[in-house]
Design a protein around this motif. Structure first.
Motif, PDB file in Angstrom:
ATOM      1  N   LEU A  62      41.744  34.710  38.702  1.00  0.00           N
ATOM      2  CA  LEU A  62      42.132  34.470  40.096  1.00  0.00           C
ATOM      3  C   LEU A  62      43.607  34.781  40.402  1.00  0.00           C
ATOM      4  CD1 LEU A  62      40.175  31.344  41.381  1.00  0.00           C
ATOM      5  CD2 LEU A  62      40.263  33.642  42.388  1.00  0.00           C
ATOM      6  N   PRO A  63      44.544  34.361  39.563  1.00  0.00           N
ATOM      7  CA  PRO A  63      45.943  34.649  39.926  1.00  0.00           C
ATOM      8  C   PRO A  63      46.195  36.138  40.170  1.00  0.00           C
ATOM      9  CG  PRO A  63      45.860  32.990  38.207  1.00  0.00           C
ATOM     10  CD  PRO A  63      44.458  33.500  38.362  1.00  0.00           C
ATOM     11  N   ASP A  64      45.719  36.993  39.279  1.00  0.00           N
ATOM     12  CA  ASP A  64      45.950  38.426  39.448  1.00  0.00           C
ATOM     13  C   ASP A  64      45.116  38.999  40.593  1.00  0.00           C
ATOM     14  OD1 ASP A  64      47.823  38.532  37.447  1.00  0.00           O
ATOM     15  OD2 ASP A  64      46.415  39.219  35.899  1.00  0.00           O
ATOM     16  N   LEU A  65      43.941  38.446  40.845  1.00  0.00           N
ATOM     17  CA  LEU A  65      43.136  38.921  41.974  1.00  0.00           C
ATOM     18  C   LEU A  65      43.847  38.639  43.295  1.00  0.00           C
ATOM     19  CD1 LEU A  65      39.561  37.805  40.834  1.00  0.00           C
ATOM     20  CD2 LEU A  65      40.308  40.166  41.235  1.00  0.00           C
ATOM     21  N   VAL A  66      44.529  37.510  43.375  1.00  0.00           N
ATOM     22  CA  VAL A  66      45.300  37.207  44.587  1.00  0.00           C
ATOM     23  C   VAL A  66      46.514  38.127  44.682  1.00  0.00           C
ATOM     24  CG1 VAL A  66      46.659  35.444  45.777  1.00  0.00           C
ATOM     25  CG2 VAL A  66      44.484  34.830  44.699  1.00  0.00           C
ATOM     26  N   ARG A  67      47.182  38.328  43.574  1.00  0.00           N
ATOM     27  CA  ARG A  67      48.360  39.202  43.591  1.00  0.00           C
ATOM     28  C   ARG A  67      47.990  40.631  43.998  1.00  0.00           C
ATOM     29  NH1 ARG A  67      49.326  36.310  38.463  1.00  0.00           N
ATOM     30  NH2 ARG A  67      50.917  34.725  38.866  1.00  0.00           N
ATOM     31  N   SER A  68      46.796  41.078  43.600  1.00  0.00           N
ATOM     32  CA  SER A  68      46.374  42.444  43.919  1.00  0.00           C
ATOM     33  C   SER A  68      45.769  42.560  45.312  1.00  0.00           C
ATOM     34  CB  SER A  68      45.345  42.921  42.891  1.00  0.00           C
ATOM     35  OG  SER A  68      44.117  42.199  43.042  1.00  0.00           O
TER      36      SER A  68
END
Length: 756
Positions: A343-349
């Protein structure tokens, strides 16, 4: 009423989908979230992406035991330290299926003293039908048709669950299940939507009590959202391919009733509907659940069901599965760890919007606050209550009451039951006569098996040495010399009681059966015992309706006893020896043969129903008629009850009016009777084919010998409505039949016209 005060599967190894189940011009519903709470909003604003993902991640509790291990292994100790480190880092929102107050306090202390924002853990568990005191399986208790009983057993289960350190139960299971091959029929209320609605409301109220902040309340989680009971072929984890009209008319109403009763969580189902897996189904989890219904609570995946979007062929990999699940409206991932990982990287992307992540976190924190965990992180973690509120005398007494009220007398030729308490030798024969292990039944995660009362113990408390107990066979395998010993015991007895059926591991999750009959070794045992010519009473242990054959089917007396829990032996003895009369009614139809499944009473009528002796070119099988062996709603007592002709107080019903339906019922026997009076309707001509009968009400009556009473029900147009292709429910003008009856096949109907 007794007043009470204060793995998901034992840890098996194991894209925003906007397509509608049926294409409809539905509005684009906004996501519904809890009302803005300054405390929660401030907390969300200050949290890192990683900590937010942690609030959406729940795992099986490998640290808490029912009392600490005397000599924990190095691996166990290292595992516990890893869990504590993850809690301290804010990577875990809660744990499930571990109990124990001391361990819970230890873990909670880490969360509120060492984690970044001191957010308390939530402890969950599969409290399906009790904790240390086990009650009948939900299907068995549903045979009581007693909503007050269902509320009280859920309340008692909540009392023990909170005493053992839990806040959240993954129950009740409210799936409508019309195929008895499906093992999880055992967890629910059976095949009927109306009965399912009443029991869903009662169980939610029982679990949650008067206040979720109370030490003795757990938040309920109606499951599995949605239509898991419609899996094809009754095969676990299979697809559900149903029209949306059926989804909305049959499968969704018990969920809506549970949410209206206050349930703040739900669990997405493993199945797909029309090709869209529930955990990734935006139309189901957002448009219907949040948009149409206004649900403000949280959705948790079933065990790794977000990860299983990959195996469904619905997601390419873990990151894709995570994005599709949370964008669809699944707030919390169970066990897979995908949310924490991706989730953290999905939000960042930008593949998951920050607003979507924040909504999910908001819902989780809302539930935790509703439970009072921010005010009192140690609620339901009381060392004193852990000792005083487990297996209280009134809880054990309630288990016995629930057990006897769940028994259904299917057959009683010659009034063989109740059995005499003296003067007769009785042989208790079969694999369940002296068996404790199977008393709790499936989905009893924390049972106190040693305290369970066997059938032998219950019987012997009544008749003492007049009882002989012989096993005869195992559940699914013969015993060398077993039949010979059973025949010898039968010949020496005056009456034989056969204790046969299914083991606990033959019902429940992952226990779908092709053949729902009694296993062959037990059938052979039954045939041999019946051949002695002694009167035979069959006591069935089971988690579903069974297809009875041979000597079992032909036995003069048959009692359906399900899995009755801690007080099983006492409850059955109460019925068998006549201290109480059976009052249960079937929540599922018993077919004549396994091949009839899916089989349920309220089927639609075909253009060629079997309505004459001519068997050619009719909707039927070659080998059997279309009738149930024992129909939905069926149940005998130790007395006889007659039903007068159903009457209505007017020939017509206006769309905005009501009509009274009455019948006189009379106890024509010599014993007091508890009767469950049922109301059914049939819409004779409609724009869509309608069920042959549909349950619309039931009432309980106690009648003394010779006593009669007038039963009255009220119907309105809303009771006559059905879901149309536009996905809205409404009634159509026309003629209706109505029955007040003892079962789904009894009664004499009256008719009236609904007028526009």
């Amino acid at each position: 009423m007794t007043a009470f005060t204060p793995s998901r599967r034992f840890f098996l190894k194991g894209a925003a989908a906007t397509a509608a189940l049926v294409p409809v011009a539905a509005p684009g519903f906004a996501r519904v979230t809890p009302a803005a709470d300054p405390f929660i909003e401030k907390l969300i604003k200050s949290m890192s992406l990683e900590e937010k993902a942690g609030q959406l991640s729940i795992y099986g509790d490998t640290t808490r035991f029912d009392g600490p291990p005397i000599n924990p292994t190095s691996e166990q100790a290292q595992g516990k330290e890893k869990v504590k480190a993850d809690i301290a880092a804010g990577k875990i929102t809660g744990l499930f299926n571990g109990i124990g107050v001391a361990g819970g306090r230890e873990l909670q202390q880490v969360a509120i003293e060492r984690s970044p924002h001191k957010i308390p853990l939530i402890f969950a568990g599969d409290i399906i039908h009790g904790v240390k005191t086990t009650f009948p399986i939900p299907l068995g208790e549903s045979a009581s048709w007693d909503t007050d009983l269902a509320m009280r057993t859920a309340r008692a289960a909540a009392l023990e669950a909170t005493a053992k350190g839990l806040h959240w139960t993954f129950a009740p299971m409210v799936d409508v299940a019309r195929d008895q091959r499906w093992g999880r029929v055992a967890e629910g209320a059976g095949e009927d939507t109306y009965l399912g609605i009443q029991l869903a409301k009662a169980r939610v109220k029982g679990f949650q009590g008067d206040s979720l902040k109370a030490e003795t309340s757990v938040v309920a989680c109606p499951k599995h959202f949605a239509a898991y009971g419609a899996v094809q072929g009754g095969m676990e984890y299979n697809t559900a391919d149903i029209p949306e009209t059926t989804l909305r008319e049959v499968h969704l109403p018990p969920f809506k009733a549970a949410f209206d009763a206050g349930a703040l969580t739900t669990m997405s189902s493993f199945n797909d509907i029309a090709g869209v897996p529930s955990t990734g189904n935006h139309y189901l989890l957002t448009d219907i659940l949040r948009g149409e219904w206004g649900f403000k609570g949280l959705v948790v995946s079933d065990y790794t069901s977000e990860e299983e979007l990959i195996l469904h062929g619905f997601a390419a990999d873990g990151a894709d599965a995570t994005a599709k699940a949370i964008n669809a409206g699944c707030d919390m991932g169970m066990q897979s760890g995908l949310y924490m990982k991706y989730l953290p990287d999905l939000v960042r992307s930008g593949k998951v919007k920050l607003a979507v992540l924040d909504e999910a976190v908001r819902r989780v924190l809302y539930v935790k606050k509703a439970l009072g965990l921010f005010e009192n992180p140690y609620r339901s973690l009381d060392l004193t209550r852990e000792q005083t509120d487990i297996r209280r005398p009134e809880t054990v007494a309630l288990a016995r009451e629930a057990g006897r009220k769940s028994c259904v007398l299917l057959k009683n030729e010659g009034n063989l039951l109740p059995l005499p308490k003296s003067g007769k030798k009785i042989a208790l024969i079969g694999p369940f006569g002296n068996d404790k292990a199977n008393c709790p039944g499936p989905w009893a995660v924390f049972p106190d098996v040693e305290s369970c009362v066997t059938w032998e113990a219950g019987f012997r408390a009544v008749i003492g040495d007049a009882l002989t107990v012989v096993k005869g066979s195992d559940v699914e395998a013969p015993i060398e010399g077993g039949i010979d010993a059973a025949v010898k015991a039968a010949k020496a007895a005056d009456i034989v009681v056969l204790a046969i059926g299914e083991a606990a591991n033959m019902s429940g999750e992952a226990q779908s059966r092709v053949d729902i009959s009694i296993p062959a070794p037990q059938l052979a045992l039954a045939e041999a015992v019946a051949a002695t010519g002694k009167p035979v009473v069959v006591l069935l242990k089971h988690g579903r309706a069974l297809a009875l054959t041979g000597a079992v089917k032909e036995a003069p007396a048959i009692l359906a006893t399900w899995f009755l829990g801690s007080e099983e032996g006492n409850a059955i003895a109460d019925i068998v020896f006549g201290d109480y009369a059976p009052q249960g009614r079937l929540p599922v139809s018993f077919p004549q043969a396994s091949g009839q499944e899916p089989f349920y009473y309220n089927h639609r009528i075909t253009g060629r129903p079997q309505i004459s002796d001519d068997k050619n070119f009719k909707a039927r099988y070659r080998e059997v008629t279309n009738e149930a062996l024992y129909p939905f709603g069926h149940g005998l007592s130790y007395s006889t009850v007659s039903y007068g002709t159903t009457a209505v107080n007017a020939p017509t019903l206006a769309m905005n009016g009501q009509i009274k339906v009455t019948a006189i019922i009379s106890n024509t026997g010599s014993r007091k009777v508890h009767e469950v009076v049922q109301l059914y309707i049939h819409d004779k001509v409609a724009s869509m084919t309608q069920p042959i009968r549909a349950l619309k009400g039931f009432q309980h009556f106690d009648l003394e010998p010779g006593q009669n009473t007038t039963v009255e029900f009220t119907l309105t147009a809303a009771d006559l409505a059905f879901v149309h292709p536009n996905l809205r429910a409404s009634a159509e003008a026309g003629r209706f039949d109505v029955w007040i009856a003892p079962s789904s096949t009894g009664g004499t109907p009256a008719s009236f016209d609904l007028i526009a």
